[in-house]
Design an enzyme around this catalytic site. Sequence first.
Site, PDB file in Angstrom:
ATOM      1  N   GLU A  76      38.078  84.623  43.901  1.00 17.32           N
ATOM      2  CA  GLU A  76      38.158  84.312  42.403  1.00 17.32           C
ATOM      3  C   GLU A  76      39.615  83.925  42.141  1.00 17.32           C
ATOM      4  OE1 GLU A  76      35.454  83.766  40.683  1.00 17.32           O
ATOM      5  OE2 GLU A  76      33.923  84.658  41.455  1.00 17.32           O
ATOM      6  N   HIS A  99      29.895  75.990  43.726  1.00 19.65           N
ATOM      7  CA  HIS A  99      29.115  75.196  42.884  1.00 19.65           C
ATOM      8  C   HIS A  99      28.980  73.551  43.051  1.00 19.65           C
ATOM      9  CE1 HIS A  99      28.758  78.791  40.658  1.00 19.65           C
ATOM     10  NE2 HIS A  99      30.027  79.048  40.733  1.00 19.65           N
TER      11      HIS A  99
END
Length: 347
Positions: free
Chosen positions: A310, A179
Amino acid sequence: MKLKRYMVPFLTVIMISMLFSNDVQAKEAFINEDNLNVRSGPGTEYKPVGQASAGEAYPIVQQQEEWVEIQLESGTGWVTTEFITINGEIEETNTEHSVKSITVQHDNTPLRDGPATSYDIAHLAKKGTEYEVISETDDWYEISNDDQTGYIFKPLLNKNEASGNHSFRNKTIVIDAGHGGHDVGAIGATGTYEKDFAYFTASELEKELTSLGANVLLTRPEDDFISLASRSSYANYEDTDAFISLHYNSFPEQPTVSGVETYYYYDQYESLATYIQQGIINATNNEDRGASQGNFYVIRQTLKPAVLIELGFISNKEKEAQLQTTVYQRNLVSGIVEGIGKYFSEQ
């Protein structure tokens, strides 16, 4: 209330520790985190009696599992072992070791404050510098000379290059902080952004891999929006040995969910994902959600060894707070580095 470091005499520490069957004789707790709560008992259910600061040291009275009781200026208190280093934790000998002295083989060889990659780099030693070996473990020497003291990872002393499971010299590693810019990613329990956690981890990982001799490239060195296509193209254009995409999960509907998981797309990179996953779990003792195949754009379009990690659930308030600490981030990084090193050793 901030606590003052209280150094009791050596004999007093021994007399105190003799009163307990679970004693840690003549040891100290070195605080690694600012504003660490000191509690009235061994657990978070006990009320804080004050706070300790990073860099302080306190004599240890006793230890109960993940908590130690420390001697304060007035009375005692308890701190969790998660954010401290215990003097003497690692069994070493100062009188018997196989090597009496070492000579550094490479410029900018990192010397650390302790025998693990999670410790800070204290010095960057120059090639040819000689040190006396004070003690050793399986993987580390504690060394000293007139100017410096620290710990050196044994494979870094190889005359050709850092060998073994952690051979990073001449390797190009692209770190992809997920991101960025207007794309904030997942939202944490207290309104934090995934993009900031990913950047934090990427920065720590860059420092660690660089210190081990790797050529480290970042897909986003700043808080900018970078398209997924640009990230993959960057890794494909460079002579990339490993592409590591860093992300954080969020599942507000179940705020107690936790764990780490690692994804690969191409079968030949399953071992990279598996080694990294195992390394992180070993370093953090987090919940193991496994390594599995995932159809994510950045690892599907990257034609070099690529994984997407993750690293935890920021929707879990307890984990969110933990992930904001430098100590825990270094543990994550240590696990990632261990996994990459094992993968490189098989190539």
